[in-house]
Design an enzyme around this catalytic site. Structure first.
Site, PDB file in Angstrom:
ATOM      1  N   ASN A  13     -31.679  -5.194 -15.813  1.00 48.69           N
ATOM      2  CA  ASN A  13     -31.532  -4.261 -16.945  1.00 48.69           C
ATOM      3  C   ASN A  13     -32.638  -4.585 -17.948  1.00 48.69           C
ATOM      4  OD1 ASN A  13     -30.775  -2.711 -19.106  1.00 48.69           O
ATOM      5  ND2 ASN A  13     -28.936  -3.907 -19.610  1.00 48.69           N
ATOM      6  N   TRP A  14     -33.674  -3.741 -17.942  1.00 46.64           N
ATOM      7  CA  TRP A  14     -34.825  -4.007 -18.804  1.00 46.64           C
ATOM      8  C   TRP A  14     -34.533  -3.709 -20.273  1.00 46.64           C
ATOM      9  CZ3 TRP A  14     -39.980  -2.008 -16.185  1.00 46.64           C
ATOM     10  CH2 TRP A  14     -40.195  -2.718 -14.999  1.00 46.64           C
ATOM     11  N   LYS A  15     -33.398  -3.034 -20.509  1.00 43.36           N
ATOM     12  CA  LYS A  15     -33.057  -2.606 -21.885  1.00 43.36           C
ATOM     13  C   LYS A  15     -34.233  -1.820 -22.462  1.00 43.36           C
ATOM     14  CE  LYS A  15     -30.054  -6.540 -22.232  1.00 43.36           C
ATOM     15  NZ  LYS A  15     -29.217  -7.345 -23.100  1.00 43.36           N
ATOM     16  N   HIS A 100     -22.305  -0.447 -20.885  1.00 40.92           N
ATOM     17  CA  HIS A 100     -22.849  -1.754 -21.293  1.00 40.92           C
ATOM     18  C   HIS A 100     -22.324  -2.090 -22.688  1.00 40.92           C
ATOM     19  CE1 HIS A 100     -25.682  -4.882 -22.471  1.00 40.92           C
ATOM     20  NE2 HIS A 100     -25.878  -5.071 -21.171  1.00 40.92           N
ATOM     21  N   GLU A 170     -19.216  -8.828 -17.457  1.00 36.94           N
ATOM     22  CA  GLU A 170     -20.153  -9.438 -18.395  1.00 36.94           C
ATOM     23  C   GLU A 170     -19.408  -9.869 -19.655  1.00 36.94           C
ATOM     24  OE1 GLU A 170     -24.452  -8.103 -17.830  1.00 36.94           O
ATOM     25  OE2 GLU A 170     -23.523  -6.582 -19.074  1.00 36.94           O
ATOM     26  N   GLY A 176     -27.124 -12.695 -23.714  1.00 38.60           N
ATOM     27  CA  GLY A 176     -28.120 -13.166 -24.686  1.00 38.60           C
ATOM     28  C   GLY A 176     -27.902 -14.619 -25.093  1.00 38.60           C
TER      29      GLY A 176
HETATM   30  C1  PEP Z   1     -27.102  -7.932 -20.247  1.00 35.76           C
HETATM   31  O1  PEP Z   1     -27.522  -7.497 -21.308  1.00 35.76           O
HETATM   32  O2  PEP Z   1     -26.442  -7.211 -19.483  1.00 35.76           O
HETATM   33  C2  PEP Z   1     -27.378  -9.335 -19.897  1.00 35.76           C
HETATM   34  C3  PEP Z   1     -26.745  -9.860 -18.884  1.00 35.76           C
HETATM   35  O3  PEP Z   1     -28.301  -9.974 -20.685  1.00 35.76           O
HETATM   36  P1  PEP Z   1     -28.862 -11.478 -20.486  1.00 35.76           P
HETATM   37  O4  PEP Z   1     -29.092 -11.676 -19.022  1.00 35.76           O
HETATM   38  O5  PEP Z   1     -30.110 -11.477 -21.275  1.00 35.76           O
HETATM   39  O6  PEP Z   1     -27.823 -12.406 -21.036  1.00 35.76           O
END
Ligand code: PEP
Length: 256
Positions: A13-15, A100, A170, A176
């Protein structure tokens, strides 16, 4: 890889990164090179929508699936700024992240998410449905939070279509963060997610449903999470736009 073995899935997920197409193409080409050498891992890249079209229409895209980070539930009409699942399907998108926590934070409710999940499924696209508690409490109330998110987000889904849904557990507090959730607890949570799905759609469907983990994953912890957490793959945020780290993560997962 044995014939009947499921491939592990790594979703990047590049956001809202990177800010220029040139950089996006560089990252994509490097990931594609690595992805073409993997034997038991399927890679799904979810870049910002501007780049989705570019990548989805590229003929050399084969080892990677292209996903979107969001979708609207109506098919077409007066919905300024929105994109429908038919539009995504028409440009070759086969996965969409739905619900998300960053979108839930912007006001997306389970009711909206359930409509999105359904719209995507009807188009033959896999929704990657994100669920997860904001915090954990000693009384286990976070389990109720998770259960209600799953039930409400899948409220419009049928037994026929549930097999197309990819669940992404998640825990919001791990997104983060520096460290992921302990793999032993990830395993418990993946069992819990499947139990809720089993209550709704039956044991057989629950066993077929893929459950990913997301939150602070990187090349150092990825194989432990897959091995000990017994999940079907990972949803990776930050590390998915860090080429050296992501390439190592893919190799580590493929070696599990
Ligand atoms: C996300 O935003 O779905 C995520 C898993 O972020 P990160 O891997 O940066 O914790």
């Amino acid at each position: 890889m044995k014939k009947d073995m499921k491939k592990k899935i790594i979703v990047g997920n590049w956001k809202m990164n990177p800010i220029a197409l040139k950089e996006a193409m560089k990252i994509f080409s490097s990931v594609r090179r690595t992805a073409s050498k993997l034997s038991s891992t399927h890679v799904v890249i979810c870049p910002p929508l501007l780049y989705v079209q570019k990548f989805a229409s590229s003929r050399a895209v084969s080892p990677i699936s292209i996903g979107a980070q969001n979708v609207f539930f109506e098919e077409q009409g007066h919905f300024t700024g929105e994109i429908s699942s038919s539009m995504l399907k028409n440009i070759g998108v086969n996965h969409v992240i739905v619900g998300h926590s960053e979108r839930r934070e912007m006001g997306e409710t389970d009711e909206i998410i359930s409509k999105k999940v359904q719209a995507v499924l009807e188009m033959g696209i896999h929704p990657i449905l994100c669920v997860g508690e904001k915090e954990r409490d000693v009384h286990g109330l976070y389990l109720d939070v998770l259960k209600s998110q799953i039930k409400n987000s899948l409220a419009k889904t049928t037994k026929k279509l549930i097999g197309q849904v990819i669940m992404a557990y998640e825990p919001v507090w791990a997104i983060g963060a520096k460290e992921p959730m302990d793999p032993a607890i990830i395993q418990e949570m993946a069992i819990f997610v499947r139990k809720v799905i089993s209550d709704m759609f039956g044991h057989e469907n629950a066993m077929k449903t893929l459950v990913l983990y997301g939150g602070a994953t990187n090349f150092r912890n990825a194989s432990d999470i897959i091995n000990l957490g017994k999940v079907d793959g990972l949803l990776v945020g930050r590390e998915s736009v860090n080429v050296p780290g992501f390439v190592e993560l893919l190799k580590a997962v493929d070696a599990v």
